[in-house]
Design an enzyme around this catalytic site. Structure first.
Site, PDB file in Angstrom:
ATOM      1  N   SER A 121       0.897  -1.228  -0.013  1.00  0.00           N
ATOM      2  CA  SER A 121      -0.037  -0.218   0.057  1.00  0.00           C
ATOM      3  C   SER A 121       0.818   1.294   0.064  1.00  0.00           C
ATOM      4  O   SER A 121       0.550   2.100  -0.610  1.00  0.00           O
ATOM      5  CB  SER A 121      -0.796  -0.057   1.217  1.00  0.00           C
ATOM      6  OG  SER A 121      -1.932  -1.148   1.126  1.00  0.00           O
ATOM      7  N   GLY A 134      -6.323  -5.315  -3.222  1.00  0.00           N
ATOM      8  CA  GLY A 134      -6.925  -4.726  -1.944  1.00  0.00           C
ATOM      9  C   GLY A 134      -5.888  -3.581  -1.487  1.00  0.00           C
ATOM     10  O   GLY A 134      -6.215  -2.625  -1.227  1.00  0.00           O
ATOM     11  N   ASP A 135      -4.618  -3.984  -1.562  1.00  0.00           N
ATOM     12  CA  ASP A 135      -3.460  -3.249  -0.893  1.00  0.00           C
ATOM     13  C   ASP A 135      -3.500  -2.050  -1.818  1.00  0.00           C
ATOM     14  O   ASP A 135      -3.137  -0.946  -1.265  1.00  0.00           O
ATOM     15  CB  ASP A 135      -2.035  -3.949  -0.980  1.00  0.00           C
ATOM     16  CG  ASP A 135      -2.143  -5.318  -0.021  1.00  0.00           C
ATOM     17  OD1 ASP A 135      -3.042  -5.535   0.536  1.00  0.00           O
ATOM     18  OD2 ASP A 135      -1.268  -6.223  -0.462  1.00  0.00           O
ATOM     19  N   ALA A 136      -3.414  -2.094  -3.171  1.00  0.00           N
ATOM     20  CA  ALA A 136      -3.288  -1.258  -4.080  1.00  0.00           C
ATOM     21  C   ALA A 136      -4.336  -0.074  -4.189  1.00  0.00           C
ATOM     22  O   ALA A 136      -4.342   1.142  -3.981  1.00  0.00           O
ATOM     23  CB  ALA A 136      -3.155  -1.681  -5.471  1.00  0.00           C
TER      24      ALA A 136
END
Length: 341
Positions: free
Chosen positions: A67, A295-297
Site C-alpha cells: 500500500s 486490496g493493498d493497491a
C-alpha cells in the site's frame, strides 16, 4: 501538496513467491482461493515446490508495504512515504531494501541477525490468489526499534499512519504506541481488517486498536467475519460498514469512516451513519492477470489522495484506479508513472 514523510506505514515486509498453480496443488496443501493465512507446518514444503516452478516470480510485498509503495507511486514525490518493519540479514532482505528504495519509500527496517526474511506464497489459479505467509523475520519486530529516535522521528513527521491488521499478530504494542501518538496529535490513523483470521483469532488486540482508527479498510468477506465474531447477526455489508464506523472512538477529532471493497461490486463507504456506494471500473476477464495486491493497491491509491486532503470521492476513484492497474500485472507492481487525473 504532499510533503516529505507525510505518510508512514508499519507492517510485515514479505517477499512474495508467486506462481500459477493448479487445483491439485491447492488440494495438496489444503489452500482456499481468495484467502490469506499464516503458514503451518504442513505448508512449509510448499515454498520449495513453488520456487521450482518455471513461472515463479519474486516480488517485494507484504500488505502494508504494498500500500505504501502504491501511494508513493501515485504521489511521485520522493520520500513522501516511510515504512517500518523487520527483515532478515540475507539475500532476500537486501532485495527488499533495494526494491523499496528504488520505489522512493524511506524504509527503516529492523534487521534480524538470526531469522530469514519473511516470505509469502502467492498461489494463483484463474487470476484469483491465495496467500500463505511465513513471517520469519517479520515476526521479530519489537517496539524497542520503534522507540529509537531515528525511527520514532518517522512517526513524529507523519501526518497519516497506516497499518494493516496483519501487524496485530506481531507487535500490538508498537501499534498502540503509534495509535496513541496519532490521537494525541490529531493525526489520521488507518487500519485494515486484512483477513478473516485476524478478525477471528486476534479479536482482542484488534479491539484495543479500533478506538484509535479513523479509517477502517476491508473487503466484504472480512466485514462479514467481523460481524459474525461480534455477534451482529447480519451479512449485509452496508449495515456492517455503518456499525464499524459507529464503534467507540478514543478521540473526537476525526469521525471514523469505513471503506469496504467488494471485488467487482461497488465500494461501500460509511460515515455519519450513512452509506455511499461507488461503482468500480470493470475489467474484461481476459485482461486480469492476478488479484494479488488489489486490496493493498486500493488502499495505496486512496491514501495518496487522502494525504492531499482530497474529497472521499477522489480517494475512492484513485483506489479503484490503482487496483485496476495492479490486477493487470503480476503481483503488486506498476508501470513507471501513474496515469491518474
Amino acid at each position: 501538496m504532499a510533503s516529505e514523510g507525510i505518510l508512514l506505514g508499519m507492517g510485515n515486509p514479505l517477499l512474495d513467491i508467486s506462481a500459477v498453480v493448479d487445483e491439485q496443488f491447492l488440494e495438496k496443501f489444503d489452500i482456499k482461493l481468495n484467502n490469506a493465512i499464516l503458514a503451518e507446518d504442513k505448508h512449509l514444503p510448499m515454498y520449495d515446490e513453488l520456487a521450482s516452478k518455471h513461472n515463479v516470480e519474486y516480488i517485494a510485498g507484504g500488505a502494508t508495504q504494498n500500500s505504501i509503495k502504491v501511494a508513493q507511486w501515485m504521489l511521485q514525490i520522493p520520500g513522501a512515504t516511510g515504512y517500518i518493519g523487520s527483515i532478515g540479514k540475507d539475500k532476500f532482505g537486501e532485495e527488499m531494501k533495494k526494491n523499496s528504495k528504488s520505489a522512493g519509500v524511506n524504509v527503516h527496517y529492523y534487521e534480524d541477525e538470526s531469522t530469514p526474511t519473511g516470505t509469502c506464497a502467492v498461489c494463483v489459479v484463474g487470476g484469483e490468489r491465495s496467500l500463505i505467509a511465513n513471517l520469519s523475520a517479520a515476526n521479530c519486530y519489537k517496539s524497542d526499534h520503534l522507540k529509537q529516535p531515528e525511527n520514532w522521528s518517522l512517526v513524529e513527521k507523519a501526518k497519516y499512519i497506516y497499518i494493516a491488521g496483519f501487524f496485530l499478530t506481531v507487535s500490538p504494542e508498537s501499534i498502540q504506541l503509534v495509535a496513541a501518538h496519532a490521537a494525541a496529535h490529531n493525526k489520521v490513523f488507518a487500519m485494515n481488517l486484512s483477513a478473516p483470521f485476524i478478525c477471528e483469532f486476534f479479536k482482542d488486540v484488534q479491539g484495543q486498536a479500533l478506538p484509535y482508527v479513523d479509517y477502517v479498510f476491508g473487503n466484504e468477506t472480512e466485514a462479514r467475519t467481523f460481524s459474525k465474531v461480534h455477534g451482529w447477526e447480519t451479512e449485509n455489508v452496508e449495515e456492517i460498514a455503518v456499525r464499524i464506523s459507529q464503534l467507540p472512538k478514543a478521540s473526537g477529532t476525526h469521525k471514523r469512516i469505513t471503506v469496504i471493497t467488494q471485488g467487482a461490486d461497488p465500494v461501500v463507504v460509511a460515515e455519519d451513519g450513512k452509506v455511499k456506494l461507488f461503482p468500480v471500473v470493470l475489467l474484461p476477464k481476459e485482461k486480469l492477470v492476478d488479484t494479488n495486491g488489489a486490496g493493498d493497491a486500493f488502499v495505496g491509491g486512496f491514501l495518496s489522495q487522502l494525504v492531499q486532503e482530497k474529497p472521499i470521492e477522489d480517494c475512492v476513484r484513485a483506489g479503484c484506479y490503482a487496483a485496476n492497474v495492479i490486477i493487470q500485472r503480476s503481483g503488486c507492481t506498476y508501470p513507471e508513472k501513474p496515469d491518474f487525473s
